[in-house]
Design a protein around this motif. Structure first.
Motif, mmCIF file in Angstrom:
data_model
loop_
_atom_site.group_PDB
_atom_site.id
_atom_site.type_symbol
_atom_site.label_atom_id
_atom_site.label_comp_id
_atom_site.label_asym_id
_atom_site.label_seq_id
_atom_site.Cartn_x
_atom_site.Cartn_y
_atom_site.Cartn_z
ATOM 1 N N ARG A 1 24.074 22.506 118.162
ATOM 2 C CA ARG A 1 22.796 21.991 117.668
ATOM 3 C C ARG A 1 21.849 23.125 117.300
ATOM 4 O O ARG A 1 21.156 23.078 116.281
ATOM 5 N N LEU A 2 21.826 24.164 118.124
ATOM 6 C CA LEU A 2 20.966 25.308 117.856
ATOM 7 C C LEU A 2 21.382 26.025 116.577
ATOM 8 O O LEU A 2 20.532 26.346 115.741
ATOM 9 N N THR A 3 22.673 26.260 116.403
ATOM 10 C CA THR A 3 23.119 26.966 115.198
ATOM 11 C C THR A 3 22.857 26.140 113.946
ATOM 12 O O THR A 3 22.503 26.697 112.905
ATOM 13 N N GLU A 4 22.983 24.832 114.039
ATOM 14 C CA GLU A 4 22.658 23.976 112.897
ATOM 15 C C GLU A 4 21.168 24.065 112.567
ATOM 16 O O GLU A 4 20.789 24.153 111.408
ATOM 17 N N TRP A 5 20.330 24.055 113.611
ATOM 18 C CA TRP A 5 18.898 24.164 113.398
ATOM 19 C C TRP A 5 18.548 25.520 112.778
ATOM 20 O O TRP A 5 17.753 25.588 111.833
ATOM 21 N N ILE A 6 19.132 26.593 113.287
ATOM 22 C CA ILE A 6 18.852 27.925 112.755
ATOM 23 C C ILE A 6 19.281 28.011 111.293
ATOM 24 O O ILE A 6 18.553 28.569 110.460
ATOM 25 N N THR A 7 20.425 27.456 110.969
ATOM 26 C CA THR A 7 20.901 27.476 109.585
ATOM 27 C C THR A 7 19.924 26.740 108.671
ATOM 28 O O THR A 7 19.532 27.264 107.615
ATOM 29 N N GLU A 8 19.505 25.554 109.052
ATOM 30 C CA GLU A 8 18.551 24.779 108.255
ATOM 31 C C GLU A 8 17.225 25.525 108.126
ATOM 32 O O GLU A 8 16.631 25.581 107.045
#
Length: 65
Positions: free
Chosen positions: A20-27
């Protein structure tokens, strides 16, 4: 919280939370990149590149996607 503490906290996240964190950082990163491109376009900073691209298209050295 300093960077080392943040890195340690990230390293200890469960897999689902890490994802979830990596998805948020990517976005978040993409949104910042989009904002920078918009600012560069509005300021005219990209005008020389756009002019060069249009010239290459006219000369047949580049094709539109």
């Amino acid at each position: 919280m300093d960077l080392n503490q943040i890195q340690q906290a990230i390293a200890n996240l469960p897999e689902a939370e890490y994802k979830r964190l990596t998805e948020w950082i990517t976005e978040h990163d993409f949104a910042r990149w989009d904002k920078q491109i918009e600012q560069d376009l509005e300021s005219g900073r990209l005008d020389p590149l756009l002019k060069e691209l249009k010239q290459e298209i006219r000369e047949g050295r580049t094709t539109l996607l």
